[in-house]
Every structure is written in structure tokens, then in C-alpha cells.
Write an enzyme that holds these catalytic residues in place. Structure first.
Site, PDB file in Angstrom:
ATOM      1  N   ASP A 158       0.842  -1.192   0.000  1.00 42.75           N
ATOM      2  CA  ASP A 158       0.000   0.000   0.000  1.00 42.75           C
ATOM      3  C   ASP A 158       0.881   1.246   0.000  1.00 42.75           C
ATOM      4  O   ASP A 158       2.005   1.210  -0.482  1.00 42.75           O
ATOM      5  CB  ASP A 158      -0.938  -0.032   1.216  1.00 42.75           C
ATOM      6  N   HIS A 217      -4.114   6.115   2.791  1.00 44.89           N
ATOM      7  CA  HIS A 217      -4.691   4.872   2.278  1.00 44.89           C
ATOM      8  C   HIS A 217      -4.142   3.646   3.000  1.00 44.89           C
ATOM      9  O   HIS A 217      -4.900   2.764   3.438  1.00 44.89           O
ATOM     10  CB  HIS A 217      -4.425   4.794   0.779  1.00 44.89           C
ATOM     11  N   SER A 540     -10.879  -0.890  -2.094  1.00 42.31           N
ATOM     12  CA  SER A 540      -9.688  -0.838  -1.243  1.00 42.31           C
ATOM     13  C   SER A 540     -10.038  -1.105   0.212  1.00 42.31           C
ATOM     14  O   SER A 540      -9.216  -1.604   0.976  1.00 42.31           O
ATOM     15  CB  SER A 540      -9.017   0.536  -1.340  1.00 42.31           C
TER      16      SER A 540
END
Length: 753
Positions: A158, A217, A540
């Protein structure tokens, strides 16, 4: 179409060109041990691109770097150019990543030992309440049986991680398992611990060589998979509760492979290669590109190498829905995860002057907003499409002062920027209406003024009201956090759909899980709230939910293979919502099998599925040869030499997969499936079926008795064309094996050709 991703990541979805750089190698012995070269930025000629080079399997024990350098053109003789080899791969493939000119790449391709040379690609990045929503409770059920995932290592590829967030506290955590072989590149105050046991950075041209999360994220996905219990998790006071991931006592390892230019293929391969070497048990990748043949898909290649080592791989299905054939990460050895809604809403209601009210959502809910009716205006009333979406600068000639402004989503303009344009023009509040694509899936987002996002049909009704009177008025009523929607789970509009392009005979996605309006850890506070959290949406978010659940199952059943874990998740899935009705899509219509896969994850039932459809790595060989891949192409996936002429190939639907995707003409088709008993002994299962419209199903034998654990039994399924299907593209049904508390169900998709 607009999707609530972290603000700094919107540009990553648009990036298609790789960046170029090279890297120094100050400690080559250490780099070889870890199979990558450090990510120190240096200047390189602008004509260089990063190429992925695949080679024949090298001799064991040789100097790998020296051999790779010997293959390169003579232009590599200078010390400066030696640093152009950026990554070495040993687990996911035989080869390396290197900076080359096009001429050098062609010269390298001509080498006998070189299998392929091509430029790397760029891939885009595709909570407090979800554990309760999924039935996970402290001291009960799967959390108790799996010891909260203790001893399992989840690796995430990520954007990095925020190591000092309380979601990654190691209070009460044991030491990492003895098999752990990874490194931590954090130093000083921010460092790893017994929770975050590893963190590596593979991103080139980054502002820092540390694996720190500059986007949010990676921190969000990591805490979704395995965040610790943190009281008072909320955003602006909304969704308040104890924030926790799916496997709160599992260890975490972060592999930073995504930066400002997206997620580069060379870094993805390096991250997966290192994670396999480090000893992770589960891999979670919330990223992916378009459909590629498996031999040319870096995630499929890395995932197969991982599965060969017993590592479970969860990947996001992609955010290109609701279009069909829009999937990422389609390989059958990957759990491909679509996104669903949850039963929590951050309620913000649009109230019109005629008394009509329309429910919507907004994270920002100002307590000092006076809900008095105000003049209402549609921003696009002047016929300007930019004004309709409230694009920056589009309302300069529109009178919005003191008014509630109706704007439309879309135009690649973030909701927060639409609100800022309304605010700049003197607007008091904003109603943001979905497009027809988003339908009834409003996103809960952060705004700069009082706002609500409502459904497409609500927006049409609001437009109709505006046109019906010379003095339209509206206001917004904020209702805070509301839990209990019977329509949940529903498939989100953005969740990518099947059929699979790479392998149409394998039904994808496999499963759906929570992916819309998900609260999880964030690097910085949005509202001076400590600890900091954020609510965002995407597949995600659904991917790490399933990765965490897989970690729980792996702890509870350490002898299960990755395929057995996948089967348990799929065959136990829910196919109805909380109201007991069919799972719906964004149109409030029953979602089809190419949106839901097997259904919505049910972790408690997955822990005791009764039967599983198991697949061992070598079982994929006849399947891959049956895809008409060449021996060389199959060998690239398996990382070994293969002669398909010596393999008894099988059609796609013959793979022992926990679903069927049948492309049916006028001829009956017959396939077998093998069940493995992981439940009770001395039990008899009876077959049941819901045949797809236009298809007859036969099952032989119709009942199977299991007397032992791990006993296997094979049955045959016949799919017989029948009925009028001329107006149908496809239909769907299911096959179940039922005994007492067990109902082992697999979906069936029949596409008419």
C-alpha cells in the site's frame, strides 16, 4: 463518476505513465539477502524507462546480481549506470527491474537467456462498526476461536503506514513468530513494535526513504485488517465507538509500493517478493490494473508464488463498476473482493419547502446550522454542464448568495471542491445529487459547508420541485449516526463486476465485503480529534476486511490451505440483506451474481463451513494449459518448466472452484467437483439446487456420506440447455449440499452463447 478516496490519491487514479530513476547500492550483500536494492533517489538520464526483465531460471547459488549485469549492454560499464538495476526478484519470478533506454531494451531482448523485456506499468490504488455488522464480538464466536488472529502475520502492499497511531499499539502483543524474517526501516521516535513488526519502502522518487504513509490509504487499510481496539474512534463525532480491525491481535507488515505516481509494477513485484521471503501468512493488496493474461499480470504472478508457500492473498476487485467485465485481480488463486454497504448511515436529510424530505449522508454535521428554509437553486439551471457539477470557477456568474445549491456529482471534481465553489459564491449549503450510475448509493464525505449527498432519484425530484415553483426553498437536517438499515448489505455502484475477461469460466468477484463509508485509522486528525480516523470508500476498503477475516480463519484452522479458506468464505456467504430480501445493487434491484459473487461474507459461518472445495497449487497446471497458454507462458506463472502436451488439460469450469461460470450453447456440459469434509463425522449431505432459468441441472450422486474428517468425495454436475433463453444474456442459480446446520452453497452463472 466520483469516488470517495483520500484527496491526495485522486490523481493516482489518472496516472498512466511510469516515472524513472535509479538507485544506489551501498550494501550489496544485505540487498541480495533481502532481494531488492535500497530506494535512494539519484539523477538519471531522462530517456530511461524502468523495464521488467524476465530470464531463464539461473543456477542456484550463483552471484545473481553479477549474472544479471553480464546480460546488460556494454553501456552499463560505468559506475553510474551500475545503479540502474533497481530490484532483484527471486520468489515471484526470475528476473529484475532495470532502467534502460529503448535501444538498450531491444539489445537485452535479443539475449538468449532473456525471456521478455517490457516497460513497467502503473497500477492505481483501487472501521468502528463493521466488526459488529459482520457478527464479530469480544469473547464470542470466531474472535474467541481464532484468539483474535494472534500469531498470524498480515502483509499489506500500500502507501505506507503511520506507525505511532494507537491502532498499531503493541500493548499485550507477543513477539513476532520465529519464522519472521523481515526488517523495519523506521528509525527514531517512529518505529516498529510487536504489532507492526515490519515496514519497507519500495517507492522511488519519494520525499522520504521511510515507509511512512503520506496519503492515508495504507494506514486506513492496515487498521481495517488488523487495527487494535481504540475507544472513541469517530470523525467529527460521527460513527463514534470502539474502532477495531478484523484481526486485532494479528501482526502487521507494511510494504510501501505506492506513491505520487501510483503503484509501479517494479515496486509491486519487489514488495510481494520480499513479503513471501519475510514469512507473512496473509497478503492484502488494495490496488490493481485492468485485465491481463495471468502470465503478464504482476499481481497474479506474485500471488501464485505466495499461494505455493501457503500464503492467502486477498485483492480488491476494482472501482470500475457498475460496468460488466470491469474487474481487476481475476486469477482463481486470488480472493477477489467486491464492495458492499453497511447498515450505518451518517444521516443528513434534505427538506424542501413543499414538505418532501430526502435522506442523504454527510460526515460534516455542523451543530450551529440553523435549519430554516432558504432559497433553493439548481446550479445547472443556466444549461452550463460545468455549473451543474459546481466545478471550480463555474458559479462566478450564478447567483447562489444566501441559497441552498443543488449540484451534481461527477466531472472528476471532488465533493469538497464543489462545496468550496458554492461557499466562494456565497452559498449557505449544498445538496449533492448522485448521477444515475451512483443511484441510491450516497457517500458520506467531508464538506466545507452544510451539505448532504442524496440519491439520483431524490435529485430528480428536487429538480422537479425547483421547476414547479418560482420560490423554491430547502434546508438540511442533520441526524447524526443511524444504525440498522435493513437494505444492507447492498452492492456499491463502484464495485467492479464480472464476468472475468482473463478467464470467463471462473466466476468473479468471489465475495463482497464492507467497502462504502468505512471508518478506520488516518495519519492526521481532521477535526483535532486524537486519535485520528477517516471515513472513505472503495474496494480498497473491502479487501482488508477479507484479509483480516482470512487471518482469523488461518489461526482457527492452521491446517487449511489458502483455497480451503477461500472456499469456507464463499460457501458460507449470505445472499440476503438484513431485511431477509435479496441483496440489492445501487438501483435497488436484486444484484446479480457478477456483482456479488458467492454473496456477502459471513465470518462466523466461514469458521465452520462443514465442507470445502480444496485446490492445491499443482491443480492449476491443467487449468492453465487449458487456457491455451503456451508452455513458456504457463512456466512464467509456475516459475518452472512445463510441457502442456504431457498434461491432461481441463476446461476452466472443471477447476475445483467453489462456483460455476458456464458458457452454454445447445450442448449439455458435465463437470466434477470434489468436497473435503472439515466438519462433523458420520454425516450425510443431500444435494439441493436452484437451476438458472433456461438450464437444467443434474447431480450425481444426490447424497454423500462422510465418516471421517478430511475425507473427500467427488460428484458430477450436468448443465442441460432447456427453455426459451433468446431474450436472456445470462441467468443464475445455486447448488447446495445440506446436512443439519450445514448448508454448503456455490453460485452458478450460465451465460448463453
Amino acid at each position: 463518476m466520483e469516488l470517495a478516496l483520500p484527496f491526495a490519491l485522486i490523481f493516482a487514479l489518472l496516472t498512466v505513465c511510469p516515472t524513472t530513476s535509479a538507485h544506489q547500492n551501498p550494501d550489496f550483500a544485505k540487498a541480495i539477502k533481502q532481494h531488492y536494492l535500497p530506494t535512494q533517489e539519484i539523477d538519471v538520464p531522462n530517456s530511461l524507462l524502468t523495464y521488467i526483465v524476465r530470464v531463464e531460471k539461473p543456477d542456484e547459488g550463483g552471484d545473481l546480481y553479477a549474472w544479471y549485469r553480464s546480460l546488460l549492454p556494454s553501456s552499463f560499464e560505468s559506475d553510474q549506470n551500475q545503479r540502474r538495476i533497481t530490484f532483484l526478484y527471486r520468489n515471484v519470478m526470475n528476473g529484475f527491474a532495470v532502467e534502460l533506454t529503448p535501444e538498450e531494451a531491444q539489445a537485452l531482448q535479443d539475449k538468449e537467456e532473456v525471456v521478455s523485456v517490457r516497460p513497467e506499468r502503473t497500477f492505481p490504488l483501487h472501521t468502528t462498526h463493521t466488526p459488529t455488522f459482520l457478527g464479530l464480538q469480544q469473547g464470542l464466536g470466531l474472535w474467541r476461536n481464532s484468539n483474535f488472529g494472534k500469531g498470524i502475520i498480515i502483509g499489506l502492499l500500500d502507501t505506507g503506514i503511520t506507525p505511532d497511531h494507537p491502532s498499531f499499539s503493541d500493548e499485550g502483543m507477543p513477539l513476532p513468530p520465529a519464522k519472521w524474517n523481515g526488517l523495519c526501516e523506521f528509525t527514531g521516535r517512529r518505529t516498529c513494535n510487536n504489532k507492526l513488526i515490519g515496514a519497507r519502502n519500495f517507492v522511488k522518487n519519494s520525499n522520504s526513504t521511510l515507509p511512512l504513509d503520506g496519503f492515508g490509504h495504507g494506514t486506513h487499510t492496515a487498521s481495517t485488517a488488523a487495527g487494535r481496539f481504540v475507544q472513541g474512534g469517530n470523525v467529527f463525532g460521527n460513527a463514534n465507538g470502539t474502532a477495531v480491525g478484523m484481526a486485532p491481535d494479528a501482526h502487521l507488515a507494511m510494504y510501501k509500493v505506492c506513491g505520487r505516481s501510483g503503484c509501479l509494477e517494479s515496486a509491486i513485484l519487489a514488495g510481494m517478493d520480499t513479503a513471501i521471503e519475510d514469512g507473512v501468512d496473509v497478503l492484502s493488496l488494495s490496488l490493481g490494473g485492468p485485465s491481463f493474461p495471468f502470465f503478464d499480470d504482476p499481481i497474479a504472478l506474485g500471488a501464485f508464488s505466495a499461494v505455493q508457500k501457503g500464503i492467502f492473498v486477498s485483492c480488491s476487485a476494482g472501482n470500475s463498476g457498475p460496468d460488466y467485465t470491469s474487474l481487476s485481480n481475476e486469477a482463481p488463486w486470488i480472493l477477489t473482493v467486491g464492495a458492499s454497504t453497511i447498515d450505518r448511515r451518517i444521516l443528513a436529510t434534505a427538506k424542501l419547502g413543499n414538505g418532501q424530505v430526502f435522506s442523504g449522508e454527510s460526515i460534516f454535521q455542523p451543530h450551529n446550522f440553523n435549519p430554516t428554509l432558504l432559497p433553493l437553486v439548481y446550479a445547472g439551471a443556466n444549461g452550463n454542464s460545468s455549473s451543474a457539477i459546481c466545478a471550480p470557477g463555474s458559479l462566478e456568474n450564478v447567483d447562489v448568495t444566501g441559497k441552498v445549491v443543488l449540484c451534481e456529482v461527477g466531472g472528476l471534481v471532488r465533493s469538497v471542491d464543489k462545496g468550496q465553489e458554492v461557499k466562494n459564491g456565497g452559498g449557505v449549503a449544498m445538496i449533492l445529487m448522485n448521477s444515475e450510475i451512483e443511484g441510491y448509493n450516497p457517500l458520506a464525505e467531508i464538506h466545507v459547508l452544510p451539505a448532504t449527498q442524496v440519491s439520483y432519484h431524490a435529485g430528480l425530484a428536487i429538480k422537479s420541485y425547483i421547476n414547479s415553483t418560482s420560490t423554491p426553498t430547502a434546508t438540511i437536517l442533520f441526524g447524526g449516526t443511524v444504525i440498522g438499515s435493513l437494505f444492507a448489505p447492498a452492492v456499491t455502484f463502484f464495485s467492479s463486476r464480472g464476468p472475468s475477461s482473463a478467464s470467463p469460466g471462473i466466476l468473479k468477484p468471489d465475495i463482497i465485503g464492507p467497502g462504502q463509508n468505512i471508518l478506520a485509522a488516518w495519519p492526521v486528525s481532521l477535526d483535532n480529534n486524537v486519535p485520528s480516523f477517516n471515513i472513505i470508500s472503495g474496494t480498497s476498503m473491502s479487501c482488508p476486511h477479507l484479509a483480516g477475516i482470512a487471518a482469523l480463519l488461518k489461526n482457527s484452522h492452521p491446517d487449511w490451505s489458502p483455497a480451503a479458506i477461500k472456499s469456507a468464505i464463499m460457501t458460507s456467504a449470505n445472499t440476503v440483506n438484513l431485511g431477509g430480501k435479496s441483496i440489492l445493487d445501487q438501483r435497488l434491484l436484486p444484484a446479480d451474481v457478477f456483482a456479488t459473487g458467492a454473496g456477502h461474507v459471513n465470518p462466523l459461518k466461514a469458521n465452520d463451513p462443514g465442507l470445502v472445495y480444496d485446490i492445491q497449487p499443482n491443480d492449476y497446471i491443467p487449468y492453465l494449459c487449458g487456457l491455451n497458454y503456451t508452455d513458456k507462458e504457463v512456466g512464467l506463472i509456475l516459475n518452472q518448466n512445463v510441457d502442456c502436451s504431457e498434461v491432461k488439460t481441463i476446461p476452466e469450469a472443471q477447476l475445483n472452484y467453489p462456483s460455476f461460470s458456464i458458457w452454454l450453447g445447445s450442448t449439455p456440459q458435465f463437470y466434477t467437483r470434489t468436497l473435503t469434509n472439515v466438519g462433523a463425522t458420520n454425516v450425510t449431505y443431500f444435494s439441493e439446487m436452484d437451476p438458472p432459468v433456461g438450464v437444467g441441472i443434474s447431480i450425481s450422486p444426490a447424497e454423500i456420506t462422510f465418516t471421517e474428517v478430511n475425507q473427500k468425495a467427488t460428484y458430477t454436475v450436468g448443465f442441460i440447455p432447456g427453455g426459451d433463453t433468446k431474450n436472456l444474456t445470462f441467468s443464475q442459480g445455486s447448488i447446495r449440499w445440506v446436512s443439519g446446520k450445514y448448508s454448503v452453497s456455490i453460485p452458478v452463472a450460465a451465460v448463453f452463447v
